[in-house]
Design an enzyme around this catalytic site. Structure first.
Site, short mmCIF file in Angstrom:
data_model
loop_
_atom_site.label_atom_id
_atom_site.label_comp_id
_atom_site.label_asym_id
_atom_site.label_seq_id
_atom_site.Cartn_x
_atom_site.Cartn_y
_atom_site.Cartn_z
N THR A 590 45.80 39.56 43.20
CA THR A 590 44.84 39.98 42.12
C THR A 590 43.58 38.92 42.66
O THR A 590 42.68 39.01 41.98
CB THR A 590 45.67 40.12 40.71
OG1 THR A 590 46.24 38.84 40.33
CG2 THR A 590 47.04 40.56 40.86
N LYS A 657 40.12 27.67 38.09
CA LYS A 657 38.18 27.86 37.19
C LYS A 657 38.36 29.88 37.28
O LYS A 657 39.62 29.87 37.99
CB LYS A 657 37.32 27.14 38.48
CG LYS A 657 37.19 25.56 38.29
CD LYS A 657 36.44 25.64 39.31
CE LYS A 657 36.40 23.94 39.71
NZ LYS A 657 35.37 23.73 40.64
N GLU A 661 34.40 36.33 38.03
CA GLU A 661 32.29 36.42 37.35
C GLU A 661 31.86 36.04 38.68
O GLU A 661 31.22 36.70 39.82
CB GLU A 661 32.12 36.70 36.25
CG GLU A 661 32.43 36.98 34.82
CD GLU A 661 31.65 36.67 33.30
OE1 GLU A 661 31.27 37.22 33.55
OE2 GLU A 661 32.70 36.02 32.93
MO1 MOS Z 1 32.00 39.40 30.60
S1 MOS Z 1 30.40 39.75 31.29
O1 MOS Z 1 32.18 37.68 30.14
O2 MOS Z 1 33.20 40.74 30.30
#
Ligand code: MOS
Length: 702
Positions: A590, A657, A661
């Site tokens: 994932t 971590k 993103e």
């Molecule tokens: Mo994200 S842009 O922190 O869902």
């Protein structure tokens, strides 16, 4: 002989709900059924600024199956709303084109949509202002930038150091508005019962939705229940409840029937948030060896007239590279536009496009390899706070990537690589994302004979969070994953932070570990013959950890090969490699999806994504995936993501971590840098469309 105990963390196990998803058994918000349900269709403003003068619904109300037309003249009054976007139908004001000005409620979706087209709305139109530019008279410095950072920081004397620098870069980079387009558009089914309201809703956090709806409708939080076990993507757009959620609850209340509301793909472009356009001036001063002496990042962004959202585009510059004299600023203008919001790595994504493009330009100006430039400026401690990094392996990522990408065989001269009609180049950029967490709580229970159940109001927006939490729980309980069931996506479970800021697993996992350890301790005392139940929360643990003087961030390096058609200016990315250092990876399967998904979105940002303004209408021209381009299969060829061994005990009990993103951060700069290497043309405004290259490419030598 030694026995190796292999834990669940680190195992590439399949998604625990994978079967339910591919068989269609997993239900998404719009798929829940209720008797007597009515369907809502949203009426959107056709002017960008002004007021609704009159709503003529008489003929529509005569249509069979139409029950009501809601507008500000007849809509229920809301109690407490702290976000102007959520003051749905509370006044006649229109603040942007596409804003909700009404809704048709009907027996079927088709009837509602048909009727919606027939409602006549009269407006008092006022001139609008929707274009952000660098000397916009409305620019101001906000108090804070998203989520709560100072707008301006300064250290040393940037101006003097920049004036005295041997090598200088002074360039402005621009990014357009970009729209989140998760596969599953936003949808809500609102059901009022005697004691409150239940929502089946697509969101990134049921607790947020619960609390916001409770406040807006004057209810106690426990009178609102939000159910969202499966969510088809969010990227930030579902992080906070959007106006349609309020509308659905309001409509169900007004009609006295359950109401289903789907936001259409087209409506998402006005109603569910987007990434602000940015104008970013980067100034870098260095000595001839490329050591930074002066760093300044000035970011300009936009917000709406009804809510301030100031994206923290210059934030990554504060911790990325060393340099004694530094300044970062943000300015924002309130325009007649929808409020921008979170879109995958807000701040870091546009910000690092500017930083990493400027670093590439500096490397060329100094005649230094871009990896070497970054290594020379890799700080010992966080340049902003002076704190040590809990772990910082950017240099190792760059080195590992260089090896795998055969970076050192590269001819650094731009515009020399060519095969037939393709100009070929390579580029790289660094990426980073903060490793934070927020307080959360979880239940862990044990039932003799049937195993362990974890409950937490977490969200799996497609990331694999449910699976990762199952692995985390199994290890904390020291049992196989098959004995653990993790239940999420229900506001009746213990409160948890939302799926946002790449903090989901870190926040929820910490609570799950704590609950599971307490449960184990209880079992050690009471045995496994009786049912047991514990609840744990991490408020104190998280507060103590965030008081530690440590800078906590993930890092990565993005490597891109770009090919540019010499005749058409079309750009292809045949090869992308991301190398990440993000602590322990809970589930390689994932996790890889998160990295390559982020990188794909970054390639889209570099080459395709652009919400185009029509200045006359004051709205975006592209309202669907035909006009708003995202990468399709032919746009993505060889895409590889790997990660380094890294264990960071400071970030959370899992040593992991966030990874949702960081994959998008830096990708666009790496593409732009590769395009420059291929062509010698520096594109400083995204996306890199053919028309921005074609005039500047060498002609007539095919
Ligand atoms: Mo994200 S842009 O922190 O869902």
């Amino acid at each position: 002989m030694s026995v190796t105990v292999v834990g669940a963390i680190g195992a590439a196990i399949d998604r625990v709900e994978g079967r339910a998803k591919v068989t269609g058994e997993a239900k998404y918000a719009y798929e829940y059924r209720r008797d007597e349900v009515a369907y809502a269709a949203i009426l959107q403003s056709t002017v960008a600024k002004g007021a609704v003068r009159a709503v003529d619904a008489a003929s529509v109300l005569e249509l069979p199956g139409v029950h009501a037309v809601l507008w500000h003249g007849n809509a229920p009054r809301l109690h407490e709303v702290s976000d102007g976007e959520l003051e749905v139908l509370q006044s006649d004001r229109v603040s942007y084109r596409g804003q909700i000005v009404g809704a048709v409620l009907a027996d079927s979706y088709e009837t509602a949509r048909q009727a919606e087209r027939l409602v006549r709305i009269e407006y008092a139109q006022e001139p609008h202002d929707v274009l952000l530019h660098a000397d916009h008279p409305k620019l101001y410095t906000p108090e804070k930038v998203n989520p709560n950072y100072p707008a301006v920081t300064s250290d040393g004397d940037f101006d003097a150091a920049f004036a005295a620098a041997e090598v200088k870069i002074d360039c402005t980079y621009e990014t357009p508005s970009e729209h989140n387009n998760p596969m599953e558009p936003h949808a809500t089914l609102a059901v009022w019962e005697e004691n409150g309201v239940t929502l089946y809703d697509s969101n990134q956090g049921v607790v947020n939705v619960k609390n916001t709806v409770a406040r807006a409708f004057g209810l106690e939080p426990d009178q609102v229940r939000v159910i969202s076990p499966h969510v088809g993507g969010g990227f930030g757009s579902k992080g906070t409840p959007r106006p349609h959620v309020i509308l659905a609850v309001m409509a169900a209340q007004a009609l006295g029937r359950p109401v289903k509301l789907a936001v259409t793909r087209q409506q998402m472009f006005a109603l569910t948030g987007y990434r602000t356009p940015t104008i970013q001036r980067m100034r870098l001063g260095a000595d001839r060896e490329g050591r930074l002496t002066a760093i300044c990042h000035d970011a300009i962004v936009q917000t709406s007239t009804i809510r301030e959202f100031a994206e923290q585009a210059a934030q990554p510059t504060r911790m990325m590279y060393s340099g004694p004299n530094r300044r970062t600023t943000h300015q924002v203008a309130r325009l007649d536009v929808p409020t921008p919001s979170w879109m995958r790595a807000p701040g870091e994504t546009p910000g690092m496009y500017a930083v990493e493009s400027a670093m590439d330009e500096l490397a060329i100006a100094c005649g230094i390899d871009p990896i070497e430039l970054r290594v020379r400026n890799d700080p010992e401690v966080d340049p902003e706070t002076g704190h040590r990094f809990s772990s910082r392996n950017l240099v190792a990522c760059l080195r590992e990537g260089a090896e795998r990408f055969e970076w050192n065989a590269r001819d650094p001269r731009p515009g020399v690589g060519r095969v037939g009609r393709w100009l070929i180049g390579t580029g790289l950029a660094a990426s980073t994302y903060p490793a934070r967490r927020q307080p959360s709580s979880a239940h862990a229970s044990y039932e003799p004979g049937s195993g362990y159940t974890i409950q937490i109001a977490a969200a799996d927006i497609g990331t694999g969070a449910r699976t990762a939490l199952t692995q985390i729980a199994a290890d904390a309980l020291e049992v196989p994953v098959e004995e653990v069931e993790v239940q999420i996506g229900d506001s009746s479970f213990p409160e948890a932070f939302l799926a946002g800021g790449s903090m989901g697993n870190a926040s929820w996992g910490s609570a799950v570990v704590k609950a599971c350890r307490e449960l184990r301790a209880r079992m050690a005392e009471e045995g496994s013959e009786v049912p047991l139940w514990v609840e744990a929360d991490t408020k104190d643990e998280v507060a103590a950890a965030s008081a530690e003087p440590l800078a906590k961030h993930g890092f990565g390096a993005q490597f891109i090969e770009a090919r540019v058609d010499v005749d058409t200016g079309e750009v292809h990315v045949p090869r992308a490699l991301g190398v990440f250092a993000v602590g322990r990876v809970i589930n390689p399967k994932t996790a890889r999806s998160q990295f390559i998904g982020g990188m794909t979105m970054g390639i889209g940002m570099a080459l395709h994504e652009e919400s185009v303004l029509d200045l006359e209408f004051g709205d975006y021209l592209n309202h669907d995936l035909a006009g708003y381009h995202v990468p399709a299969n032919p746009d993505i060829e060889q895409l590889e993501a790997i990660w380094l061994e890294e264990d960071d005990p400071h970030v959370n009990p899992m040593g992991a971590k966030g990874i949702g993103e960081i994959g998008i951060v830096g990708t666009a700069a790496a593409v732009a840098n590769a395009v420059h290497h291929a062509t010698g043309v520096r594109v400083r405004d995204l996306p890199i469309r053919p028309d921005k290259l074609i005039g500047a490419l060498p002609r007539g030598n095919r």
